[in-house]
Design a protein around this motif. Structure first.
Motif, mmCIF file in Angstrom:
data_model
loop_
_atom_site.group_PDB
_atom_site.id
_atom_site.type_symbol
_atom_site.label_atom_id
_atom_site.label_comp_id
_atom_site.label_asym_id
_atom_site.label_seq_id
_atom_site.Cartn_x
_atom_site.Cartn_y
_atom_site.Cartn_z
ATOM 1 N N HIS A 1 -37.134 62.772 -65.749
ATOM 2 C CA HIS A 1 -36.261 62.111 -64.777
ATOM 3 C C HIS A 1 -35.350 63.129 -64.086
ATOM 4 N N LEU A 2 -34.816 64.075 -64.855
ATOM 5 C CA LEU A 2 -33.909 65.071 -64.285
ATOM 6 C C LEU A 2 -34.618 65.950 -63.265
ATOM 7 N N VAL A 3 -35.796 66.453 -63.643
ATOM 8 C CA VAL A 3 -36.551 67.316 -62.723
ATOM 9 C C VAL A 3 -36.975 66.530 -61.486
ATOM 10 N N ALA A 4 -37.379 65.272 -61.671
ATOM 11 C CA ALA A 4 -37.782 64.445 -60.537
ATOM 12 C C ALA A 4 -36.621 64.228 -59.571
ATOM 13 N N GLU A 5 -35.427 63.992 -60.111
ATOM 14 C CA GLU A 5 -34.259 63.787 -59.250
ATOM 15 C C GLU A 5 -33.878 65.064 -58.517
ATOM 16 N N LEU A 6 -33.938 66.187 -59.202
ATOM 17 C CA LEU A 6 -33.662 67.466 -58.533
ATOM 18 C C LEU A 6 -34.682 67.723 -57.426
ATOM 19 N N GLY A 7 -35.936 67.359 -57.693
ATOM 20 C CA GLY A 7 -36.977 67.526 -56.689
ATOM 21 C C GLY A 7 -36.724 66.677 -55.458
ATOM 22 N N ARG A 8 -36.252 65.462 -55.670
ATOM 23 C CA ARG A 8 -35.958 64.584 -54.523
ATOM 24 C C ARG A 8 -34.814 65.151 -53.678
ATOM 25 N N LEU A 9 -33.854 65.765 -54.326
ATOM 26 C CA LEU A 9 -32.743 66.359 -53.576
ATOM 27 C C LEU A 9 -33.206 67.536 -52.714
ATOM 28 N N LEU A 10 -34.186 68.274 -53.217
ATOM 29 C CA LEU A 10 -34.665 69.460 -52.500
ATOM 30 C C LEU A 10 -35.823 69.159 -51.555
ATOM 31 N N GLU A 11 -36.390 67.965 -51.643
ATOM 32 C CA GLU A 11 -37.582 67.632 -50.857
ATOM 33 C C GLU A 11 -37.389 67.742 -49.348
ATOM 34 N N PRO A 12 -36.237 67.356 -48.783
ATOM 35 C CA PRO A 12 -36.088 67.494 -47.322
ATOM 36 C C PRO A 12 -36.220 68.929 -46.821
ATOM 37 N N VAL A 13 -35.948 69.890 -47.702
ATOM 38 C CA VAL A 13 -36.003 71.301 -47.290
ATOM 39 C C VAL A 13 -37.324 71.950 -47.686
ATOM 40 N N LEU A 14 -37.831 71.631 -48.870
ATOM 41 C CA LEU A 14 -38.976 72.350 -49.418
ATOM 42 C C LEU A 14 -40.258 71.530 -49.482
ATOM 43 N N ALA A 15 -40.209 70.275 -49.058
ATOM 44 C CA ALA A 15 -41.398 69.425 -48.983
ATOM 45 C C ALA A 15 -42.129 69.379 -50.330
ATOM 46 N N GLN A 16 -43.432 69.682 -50.342
ATOM 47 C CA GLN A 16 -44.235 69.543 -51.556
ATOM 48 C C GLN A 16 -43.817 70.489 -52.676
ATOM 49 N N SER A 17 -43.197 71.615 -52.326
ATOM 50 C CA SER A 17 -42.787 72.589 -53.341
ATOM 51 C C SER A 17 -41.405 72.299 -53.908
ATOM 52 N N ALA A 18 -40.837 71.121 -53.578
ATOM 53 C CA ALA A 18 -39.481 70.799 -54.023
ATOM 54 C C ALA A 18 -39.396 70.720 -55.549
ATOM 55 N N THR A 19 -40.401 70.154 -56.200
ATOM 56 C CA THR A 19 -40.363 70.033 -57.650
ATOM 57 C C THR A 19 -40.452 71.403 -58.316
ATOM 58 N N ALA A 20 -41.237 72.300 -57.743
ATOM 59 C CA ALA A 20 -41.310 73.669 -58.268
ATOM 60 C C ALA A 20 -39.938 74.339 -58.182
ATOM 61 N N ALA A 21 -39.254 74.148 -57.061
ATOM 62 C CA ALA A 21 -37.906 74.689 -56.921
ATOM 63 C C ALA A 21 -36.948 74.028 -57.902
ATOM 64 N N ILE B 1 -37.701 73.035 -60.877
ATOM 65 C CA ILE B 1 -37.937 73.675 -62.180
ATOM 66 C C ILE B 1 -37.169 74.986 -62.275
ATOM 67 N N VAL B 2 -37.204 75.756 -61.194
ATOM 68 C CA VAL B 2 -36.443 77.017 -61.170
ATOM 69 C C VAL B 2 -34.955 76.734 -61.309
ATOM 70 N N LEU B 3 -34.469 75.747 -60.584
ATOM 71 C CA LEU B 3 -33.051 75.388 -60.660
ATOM 72 C C LEU B 3 -32.685 74.903 -62.060
ATOM 73 N N PHE B 4 -33.536 74.094 -62.658
ATOM 74 C CA PHE B 4 -33.292 73.611 -64.017
ATOM 75 C C PHE B 4 -33.209 74.782 -64.997
ATOM 76 N N THR B 5 -34.108 75.749 -64.841
ATOM 77 C CA THR B 5 -34.101 76.926 -65.717
ATOM 78 C C THR B 5 -32.807 77.712 -65.567
ATOM 79 N N VAL B 6 -32.347 77.865 -64.321
ATOM 80 C CA VAL B 6 -31.087 78.579 -64.074
ATOM 81 C C VAL B 6 -29.918 77.856 -64.755
ATOM 82 N N LEU B 7 -29.921 76.535 -64.690
ATOM 83 C CA LEU B 7 -28.850 75.764 -65.335
ATOM 84 C C LEU B 7 -28.870 75.965 -66.852
ATOM 85 N N VAL B 8 -30.075 75.999 -67.431
ATOM 86 C CA VAL B 8 -30.199 76.234 -68.870
ATOM 87 C C VAL B 8 -29.654 77.610 -69.228
#
Length: 259
Positions: free
Chosen positions: A6-26, A28-35
């Protein structure tokens, strides 16, 4: 795992307007940075221990996170529902795909294969950077050990005059000799410890290349996690070492100016 999904999906939705299909990949990177930001105090404390394995504790604490990442992009269902993360991509490659699957979809230079080759190339660059820094650290430790071995009685040289000035007796001389012997033993032990650190410091950085093997057999999303956390580890240690060296230079400069 559903919370992570759920967390990764929500982060992906926030980034989707900028990164389109690669938003979820971004995401994951953001989630890793937070960890890694959450683990930074532990990494900083471990670095102060001045051991080659200073980052082991943060790495061990990340294993559960990596396991959840692996399961999230390997399971068709999460919480009894279809896993929505499996439909997301990094460019042409699905985040749940493995390298062997990409090879079957056009070979190593196909659309998916090129994504994996880019990932492997980035991991190799980070691993090489880690190895170079490890070699430099090992060389500096070896130089410090050589200095300690060349002048093991240097601490006694500062202690002995005090005994002579205070009494000038046989007892004072004997005390100075004992101090010198103790200083030599400490220098010898320190040199042995530094030699062990030098050897480990030369080997441990090479373990980063093992990340390439792992990235080749896990889902692409887990490979992204490995790349991000490895790059963070190397950059974090470089930054901490820079701050340590800078503080030491300032301290030495202050002592010289006071003299």
């Amino acid at each position: 795992m559903s919370v992570f999904t759920h967390l990764v999906a929500e982060l992906g939705r926030l980034l989707e307007p900028v990164l389109a299909q690669s938003a979820t990949a971004a995401a994951i990177v953001l989630f890793t940075v937070l960890v890694r930001l959450a683990l930074h105090p532990l990494s900083r404390a471990a670095f102060r221990g001045a051991t080659p394995a200073a980052g082991c504790l943060p790495m061990l604490l990340q294993l559960p996170v990596f396991f959840v990442m692996y399961q999230a992009f390997s399971s068709a269902e999460v919480g009894g529902k279809a896993n929505e993360l499996l439909g997301h991509r990094l460019f042409a490659a699905p985040l749940g795909a493995r390298w062997t699957e990409a090879l079957g979809e056009g070979g190593p230079f196909g659309a998916q294969g090129l994504v994996f080759l880019g990932l492997f190339g980035a991991i190799a660059v980070v691993a090489a950077w880690s190895a170079v820094r490890g070699r430099r650290t090992a060389a500096s430790v070896a130089a410090a050990a050589a200095v300690a071995a060349a002048d093991p009685k240097k601490p006694a040289g500062r202690v002995a005059p005090r005994g002579g000035a205070k009494a000038g007796t046989k007892g004072g001389t004997k005390g100075g000799s004992k101090a010198g012997a103790g200083g030599g033993v400490m220098a010898e032990v320190t040199a042995e410890q530094q030699e062990v650190m030098r050897k480990l410091g030369g080997v441990l950085p090479l373990l980063s290349f093992g990340t390439l093997i792992t990235a080749a057999v896990v889902p692409l999303a887990a490979g992204l996690y490995l790349l991000t956390t490895t790059a963070w580890s190397v950059a974090e240690r470089a930054w901490l070492q820079y701050r340590k060296d800078r503080a030491e230079r300032l301290t030495v400069g202050g002592e010289r100016s006071s003299l």
